[in-house]
Design an enzyme around this catalytic site. Structure first.
Site, short mmCIF file in Angstrom:
data_model
loop_
_atom_site.label_atom_id
_atom_site.label_comp_id
_atom_site.label_asym_id
_atom_site.label_seq_id
_atom_site.Cartn_x
_atom_site.Cartn_y
_atom_site.Cartn_z
N THR A 173 57.66 -80.62 21.69
CA THR A 173 57.04 -80.27 23.02
C THR A 173 57.53 -78.85 22.87
O THR A 173 56.11 -78.01 23.36
CB THR A 173 58.18 -80.76 24.30
OG1 THR A 173 57.35 -82.05 24.81
CG2 THR A 173 57.02 -80.02 25.51
N TYR B 109 64.82 -90.88 18.18
CA TYR B 109 63.56 -90.66 18.96
C TYR B 109 62.20 -91.95 18.41
O TYR B 109 62.66 -91.61 17.52
CB TYR B 109 62.84 -89.18 18.97
CG TYR B 109 61.89 -89.26 19.46
CD1 TYR B 109 61.27 -89.86 20.45
CD2 TYR B 109 60.95 -88.43 19.60
CE1 TYR B 109 60.24 -89.47 21.67
CE2 TYR B 109 60.10 -87.14 20.29
CZ TYR B 109 59.51 -88.45 21.61
OH TYR B 109 58.53 -87.76 22.36
N LYS C 49 66.27 -92.20 22.85
CA LYS C 49 65.00 -91.94 23.33
C LYS C 49 63.32 -92.45 23.64
O LYS C 49 63.29 -92.95 21.97
CB LYS C 49 64.39 -90.09 22.75
CG LYS C 49 63.70 -89.67 23.98
CD LYS C 49 62.74 -88.44 23.05
CE LYS C 49 61.52 -87.96 24.11
NZ LYS C 49 61.12 -86.67 23.75
N VAL D 212 64.67 -88.26 29.05
CA VAL D 212 64.15 -86.65 28.49
C VAL D 212 62.74 -85.94 28.31
O VAL D 212 61.56 -87.71 28.03
CB VAL D 212 64.36 -86.90 26.82
CG1 VAL D 212 63.73 -85.22 26.05
CG2 VAL D 212 65.85 -87.37 26.53
#
Length: 299
Positions: free
Chosen positions: A54, A142, A170, A210
């Protein structure tokens, strides 16, 4: 000085994966990044993830990444965790980014599954272990097979959890069954990495989020989390359902694109995108406005 962490909540509970603001000519906007970081922490975030997807990490240089970490730490590092994305599909490069993030003052690292290369599970094990060995910082894995091409299997997660600095995951796998087993067996702090599944993942043992939509609805995410922690399932469900138009609208196209558009509509620092990402069309912008309004977001 970083905020106080616990083994159960090593990076707090509500984190936003922050965009990287750019100036009109496409340069890094460090002042804008500091103002946006302060706004997000004021809104209720315990932490921020910078230099993630992001944050347009594929199109920012290593020097820009370090500058961004340093600027955000200077702005909010005394009251929020600053977690720096350090994962790439090149282990050596990832180690360089991890060390640079530590030198810049990051409180933790986010390490995504190596993408495109499709390594076997043994390769994932060695890659993540090397990142965790490279610095003194705690690491959040992640797991996002939709982008990386491969999942981190439960057995691999359990083995990685034995490393003293691998403390969290995550989860953007979209599989509540696998998440349930991995949470139970690994003991890692589990963060939802898929906003639509924030509440369902809490129900199987996640401790926080998150988030991407945290750019515009952090107070609501905090209220949802608090309701769940207080045992008020009805209220948590009501908030989840209220936010459905936001969850949907912010991901009608690539999330960075809609997030920067939403921030621009609110007068917050964002700026342009770097190719290959492109701005929303006028029609897409109007749809985003409708989606956000339906979820109660003030523009």
């Amino acid at each position: 000085m970083a905020p106080t962490s616990t083994p159960q909540t090593p990076f707090g509970r509500v984190l936003t994966a922050m965009v990287t603001p750019f100036t009109a000519d496409g340069a890094l906007d460090l002042d804008g990044a500091q103002r946006l970081a302060a706004h997000l922490v004021d809104a209720g975030n315990d932490g921020l993830v910078v230099n993630g997807t992001t944050g347009e990490s594929p199109t920012t240089s290593d020097a820009e990444k370090a500058q961004l970490v340093r600027a955000v730490v200077d702005a909010v590092g005394d009251r929020a965790f600053v977690v720096a994305g350090a994962g790439t599909n090149d282990t050596h490069h990832s180690l360089e980014l991890a060390r640079a993030a530590q030198d810049a003052g990051a409180h933790g690292l986010l390490a995504v599954t190596p993408y495109y290369s499709k390594p076997p599970q043994e390769g994932l094990l060695r890659h993540f272990t090397a990142i965790a060995d490279a610095t003194d910082l705690p690491v959040m894995l992640y797991d996002i097979p939709g982008r990386s091409g491969v999942p981190i299997n439960t057995e691999t997660i359990v083995r990685l959890a034995e490393h003293p600095r691998i403390v969290a995951n995550k989860d953007a796998k979209g599989d509540l069954g696998r998440a349930s087993w991995a949470i139970a067996r690994s003991g890692l702090a589990w963060y939802s990495g898929d906003d639509m599944l924030n509440l369902p993942l809490l129900s199987v043992g996640a401790i926080g989020f998150v988030s991407v939509v945290g750019h515009v609805v952090t107070p609501e995410l905090r209220a949802l989390l608090d309701a769940h922690l207080n045992g008020d399932v009805t209220k948590a469900t009501e908030i989840h359902q209220k936010l459905l138009p936001v969850f949907t609208g912010m991901f009608r196209t690539q999330g960075v694109i809609t997030t920067k558009a939403a921030l621009g509509l609110q007068g917050l620092p964002a700026g342009p995108l770097r190719l290959p990402l492109v701005e929303l069309s006028p029609e897409e912008t109007e749809q985003l406005k409708r989606d956000l309004a339906a979820g109660g977001v003030q523009l």
